[in-house]
Write an enzyme that holds these catalytic residues in place. Structure first.
Site, PDB file in Angstrom:
ATOM      1  N   ARG A 231       0.839  -1.186   0.000  1.00 51.57           N
ATOM      2  CA  ARG A 231       0.000   0.000   0.000  1.00 51.57           C
ATOM      3  C   ARG A 231       0.881   1.245   0.000  1.00 51.57           C
ATOM      4  NH1 ARG A 231      -3.240  -2.330  -2.138  1.00 51.57           N
ATOM      5  NH2 ARG A 231      -5.394  -2.765  -1.591  1.00 51.57           N
ATOM      6  N   GLU A 260      -3.998   7.471  -5.474  1.00 52.12           N
ATOM      7  CA  GLU A 260      -4.087   6.828  -6.790  1.00 52.12           C
ATOM      8  C   GLU A 260      -5.317   7.348  -7.516  1.00 52.12           C
ATOM      9  OE1 GLU A 260      -3.814   2.564  -6.460  1.00 52.12           O
ATOM     10  OE2 GLU A 260      -1.940   2.665  -5.361  1.00 52.12           O
ATOM     11  N   HIS A 279      -0.199   0.297 -10.162  1.00 51.89           N
ATOM     12  CA  HIS A 279      -0.972  -0.661  -9.351  1.00 51.89           C
ATOM     13  C   HIS A 279      -1.330  -1.902 -10.191  1.00 51.89           C
ATOM     14  CE1 HIS A 279      -3.599  -0.920  -5.526  1.00 51.89           C
ATOM     15  NE2 HIS A 279      -3.291  -2.125  -5.950  1.00 51.89           N
TER      16      HIS A 279
HETATM   17  P1  NAD Z   1      -1.692 -10.718   4.838  1.00 49.95           P
HETATM   18  O1  NAD Z   1      -2.741 -10.219   5.738  1.00 49.95           O
HETATM   19  O2  NAD Z   1      -1.692 -12.156   4.442  1.00 49.95           O
HETATM   20  O3  NAD Z   1      -0.256 -10.378   5.457  1.00 49.95           O
HETATM   21  C1  NAD Z   1       0.038  -9.172   6.060  1.00 49.95           C
HETATM   22  C2  NAD Z   1       1.133  -9.445   7.081  1.00 49.95           C
HETATM   23  O4  NAD Z   1       1.546  -8.190   7.619  1.00 49.95           O
HETATM   24  C3  NAD Z   1       0.666 -10.291   8.253  1.00 49.95           C
HETATM   25  O5  NAD Z   1       1.508 -11.410   8.427  1.00 49.95           O
HETATM   26  C4  NAD Z   1       0.753  -9.344   9.428  1.00 49.95           C
HETATM   27  O6  NAD Z   1       1.113 -10.018  10.616  1.00 49.95           O
HETATM   28  C5  NAD Z   1       1.832  -8.391   8.987  1.00 49.95           C
HETATM   29  N1  NAD Z   1       1.823  -7.116   9.664  1.00 49.95           N
HETATM   30  C6  NAD Z   1       0.753  -6.393  10.084  1.00 49.95           C
HETATM   31  N2  NAD Z   1       1.181  -5.265  10.691  1.00 49.95           N
HETATM   32  C7  NAD Z   1       2.526  -5.275  10.638  1.00 49.95           C
HETATM   33  C8  NAD Z   1       3.525  -4.373  11.081  1.00 49.95           C
HETATM   34  N3  NAD Z   1       3.228  -3.237  11.704  1.00 49.95           N
HETATM   35  N4  NAD Z   1       4.823  -4.695  10.863  1.00 49.95           N
HETATM   36  C9  NAD Z   1       5.153  -5.857  10.244  1.00 49.95           C
HETATM   37  N5  NAD Z   1       4.249  -6.749   9.808  1.00 49.95           N
HETATM   38  C10 NAD Z   1       2.945  -6.454   9.996  1.00 49.95           C
HETATM   39  O7  NAD Z   1      -1.753  -9.779   3.538  1.00 49.95           O
HETATM   40  P2  NAD Z   1      -1.331 -10.155   2.060  1.00 49.95           P
HETATM   41  O8  NAD Z   1      -2.438 -10.864   1.402  1.00 49.95           O
HETATM   42  O9  NAD Z   1       0.010 -10.762   2.068  1.00 49.95           O
HETATM   43  O10 NAD Z   1      -1.281  -8.678   1.408  1.00 49.95           O
HETATM   44  C11 NAD Z   1      -0.271  -7.777   1.803  1.00 49.95           C
HETATM   45  C12 NAD Z   1      -0.539  -6.401   1.229  1.00 49.95           C
HETATM   46  O11 NAD Z   1      -0.489  -6.443  -0.189  1.00 49.95           O
HETATM   47  C13 NAD Z   1      -1.896  -5.804   1.559  1.00 49.95           C
HETATM   48  O12 NAD Z   1      -1.727  -4.435   1.837  1.00 49.95           O
HETATM   49  C14 NAD Z   1      -2.669  -5.922   0.263  1.00 49.95           C
HETATM   50  O13 NAD Z   1      -3.692  -4.976   0.159  1.00 49.95           O
HETATM   51  C15 NAD Z   1      -1.564  -5.680  -0.725  1.00 49.95           C
HETATM   52  N6  NAD Z   1      -1.839  -6.154  -2.084  1.00 49.95           N
HETATM   53  C16 NAD Z   1      -1.441  -5.378  -3.107  1.00 49.95           C
HETATM   54  C17 NAD Z   1      -1.644  -5.816  -4.387  1.00 49.95           C
HETATM   55  C18 NAD Z   1      -1.234  -4.969  -5.551  1.00 49.95           C
HETATM   56  O14 NAD Z   1      -1.931  -4.977  -6.548  1.00 49.95           O
HETATM   57  N7  NAD Z   1      -0.139  -4.277  -5.483  1.00 49.95           N
HETATM   58  C19 NAD Z   1      -2.260  -7.046  -4.632  1.00 49.95           C
HETATM   59  C20 NAD Z   1      -2.628  -7.830  -3.554  1.00 49.95           C
HETATM   60  C21 NAD Z   1      -2.408  -7.370  -2.261  1.00 49.95           C
HETATM   61  C1  MLT Z   2      -5.581  -5.891  -3.625  1.00 47.59           C
HETATM   62  O1  MLT Z   2      -5.598  -5.364  -2.509  1.00 47.59           O
HETATM   63  O2  MLT Z   2      -6.150  -6.965  -3.875  1.00 47.59           O
HETATM   64  C2  MLT Z   2      -4.785  -5.236  -4.674  1.00 47.59           C
HETATM   65  O3  MLT Z   2      -4.500  -3.925  -4.402  1.00 47.59           O
HETATM   66  C3  MLT Z   2      -5.233  -5.494  -6.064  1.00 47.59           C
HETATM   67  C4  MLT Z   2      -6.505  -4.865  -6.503  1.00 47.59           C
HETATM   68  O4  MLT Z   2      -6.829  -3.767  -6.083  1.00 47.59           O
HETATM   69  O5  MLT Z   2      -7.218  -5.474  -7.289  1.00 47.59           O
END
Ligand code: NAD
Ligand code: MLT
Length: 526
Positions: A231, A260, A279
């Site tokens: 994020r 964004e 993104h």
């Molecule tokens: P998840 O919930 O499986 O994992 C998040 C991890 O972060 C957890 O293990 C949690 O314990 C840890 N965490 C929480 N607070 C923390 C802190 N202060 N310090 C260190 N670790 C901490 O999430 P995920 O499915 O792996 O997704 C991770 C991120 O990726 C999310 O923000 C999600 O929205 C983002 N994401 C982005 C895209 C994209 O298009 N770029 C796609 C999918 C997900």
């Molecule tokens: C998500 O949180 O799943 C990613 O940011 C990807 C999306 O927005 O589709």
């Protein structure tokens, strides 16, 4: 039931919704906020990705909405708290795009290290062949620091091992066991910053507070390279730009931004050391199909069968756990409904105590069931989503305690309801496959079936009271289905729970209160 798909969703998901009988689907992508507010009251379900902002105004206007499905992971475009207060379930699809996003992270790490976008731009746009300008870095034997070892962080760790990187992790919420299983070393954030050649972020947005700002960049290993596919607001942009200009940070690869779409005038786009994608983390055909199918299935399962999967504003319960705690969810709710009707003052606090085998299970959903039961008579539309929010809003303090020791019953749940005047408690147990019974009310022990209509009496333990009670009920055409008496000592006060087949009117209650030896009569309806 009507479902609105407000963002681009793979046609596979839309087809699943369309083929479901009893569900009507409207696909209306890119609606301005005012238009969405105008039409949202017609829908029970709303499906979004990240473009549609589900603001408090949208939720207030959504008078029939029961569920919001997010095809993706992050729910920062949805006001989850307001949805929770209105009893609307918010669910995401946490598995569908994790591989894709981890692969994008690796792609950015490699592109940044080998200057691929810059080299391509120079070759194509400036027509310059300049192999010496783009000296890269190997990933081999470098240290990768991962912040957040969740679903995506874990896959990144596995992929990076293939490049022979050493993996360090900072995540305060993972167990040592999980870290050992993945084969990574857990350190605190300052150590991670000091030791990492590459740092990749994989946490949710942390209440909008940046994880990396001037202080963190200054303590990092000089020449560190940063990747952010999580994020945008996890990084303070100004601090990053300063750190790159001072060469403390060598390069950054960003997929996400605090605002964004990223403005074309953003200073982030002015530095050659920063590579950017718009993104794209989840943008593969495979991931978009997976999240669309998952969100469609989850919405149908909820609207048609009441099954909740991947809710972010109520405890998610897997099928195995649900089968174990289901009878206790019912017992907890019934005990809450029971005790709430015996209070003369507003509820100020509740303590739920778990004893025996039930204390080895997930208790948080059962406590929410108790709250739902306690609030159900006074608040319309209370459900498992809004019960904790409403309790908090009303200043009701909720406590849980547990003991796995087994006494007379293998499992009991005791609900103690507190008011400004004192407290009352009821203990229940589940007999056989789901027969809920009260086994204690305040200090009185008995085994009373929890039925739809009940009378709860306090009386003197003297001959004739029960006979007179039966006569009054009989004369008023109320059939007694069960009678359970608890007393502490002969001739003293006793408590009786009477199961009756219909609700007595106020005149019958008045007559019961006039019976000599009856001190108090309350009706309870489950
Ligand atoms: P998840 O919930 O499986 O994992 C998040 C991890 O972060 C957890 O293990 C949690 O314990 C840890 N965490 C929480 N607070 C923390 C802190 N202060 N310090 C260190 N670790 C901490 O999430 P995920 O499915 O792996 O997704 C991770 C991120 O990726 C999310 O923000 C999600 O929205 C983002 N994401 C982005 C895209 C994209 O298009 N770029 C796609 C999918 C997900
Ligand atoms: C998500 O949180 O799943 C990613 O940011 C990807 C999306 O927005 O589709």
């Amino acid at each position: 039931m009507k479902v609105l798909v407000a963002d681009n969703l793979s046609s596979l998901g839309i087809d699943i919704l369309k083929q479901e009988s009893g569900i009507d689907v409207d696909v209306n992508v890119g609606l301005p906020k005012e238009e969405l507010i105008k039409i949202i009251s017609s829908y029970e379900g709303l499906i979004v990705r990240s473009a549609t902002k589900v603001t408090p105004e949208v939720i207030e206007a959504a008078t029939n909405l029961k569920v919001i499905g997010r095809a993706g992971i992050g729910v920062d475009n949805i006001d989850v708290a307001t949805a929770g207060k209105k009893g609307i379930i918010v669910m995401n699809t946490p598995e569908g795009n994790v591989i894709t996003t981890a692969e994008h992270t690796m792609a950015l790490m490699l592109s940044m290290s080998r200057n691929i976008p810059q080299a391509r731009s120079m070759l194509k746009d400036q027509k310059i062949w300049a192999p010496k300008k783009f000296m890269g870095k190997e990933l081999h034997c470098k240290t990768l620091g991962i912040v957040g070892l969740g679903r995506i962080g874990t896959i990144v760790a596995e992929r990076a091992k293939g490049f022979h990187m050493k993996i360090l992790v900072h995540d305060p919420f993972i167990s040592q066991e999980h870290a050992e299983k993945i084969g990574v070393e857990v350190v605190d954030l300052p150590d991670l910053l000091k030791q990492s050649d590459y740092l990749s972020l994989h946490t949710p947005s942390l209440d909008g507070k940046p994880l990396l700002s001037t202080k963190e960049f200054s303590m990092a290993k000089p020449g560190i390279r940063i990747v952010n596919c999580a994020r945008g607001n996890l990084i303070d942009d100004d601090a990053l730009i300063e750190a790159i200009k001072s060469k403390q940070v060598a390069q950054a690869a960003l997929d996400v931004y605090s605002k964004e779409p990223l403005s074309p005038d953003s200073p982030l786009l002015t530095l050659d050391e920063i590579i950017c994608t718009p993104h794209l983390g989840a943008s593969t055909e495979e991931a978009q199909e997976k999240v669309a199918i998952a969100v469609a299935d989850q919405i149908i399962d909820f609207l048609k069968h009441g099954n909740v999967r991947n809710a972010v504003n109520m405890p998610s319960i897997d099928a195995d756990t649900l089968s174990k705690i289901q009878p206790y969810l019912k017992l907890g709710e019934d005990l809450g409904i029971f005790i709430a009707q015996l209070l003369d003052e507003p509820l100020t606090g509740v303590e739920v105590q778990y004893n025996g085998e039930v204390a080895e299970q997930r208790m948080d959903p059962i406590t929410i069931s108790v709250l739902k039961g306690l609030l159900t008579r006074n608040i319309e539309g209370i459900n498992m989503v809004n019960a904790p929010f409403i309790a908090k809003d009303r200043g009701i303090e909720v406590k849980e305690s547990k003991s796995t020791e087994v006494h007379e019953y293998t499992s009991t749940i005791t609900v103690t309801a507190k008011t400004s005047e004192g407290k009352r408690s009821v203990t229940g147990s589940v007999f056989g496959k789901g027969d809920s019974r009260i086994v204690q009310f305040n200090e009185f022990h008995f085994e009373a079936v929890l039925s739809k209509h009940m009378l709860v009496l306090t009386n003197m333990d003297v001959p004739g009271v029960i006979g007179k009670l039966g006569s009054v009920l009989g004369a008023n055409n109320i059939n007694i289905a069960g009678f359970h008496l608890g007393r502490i000592k002969e001739g003293d006060k006793a408590v009786a729970v009477v199961n009756i087949d219909s609700q007595p009117n106020s005149e019958t209650i008045r007559k019961l209160r006039e019976v000599e030896g009856i001190l108090n009569v309350s009706t309870v309806v489950l």
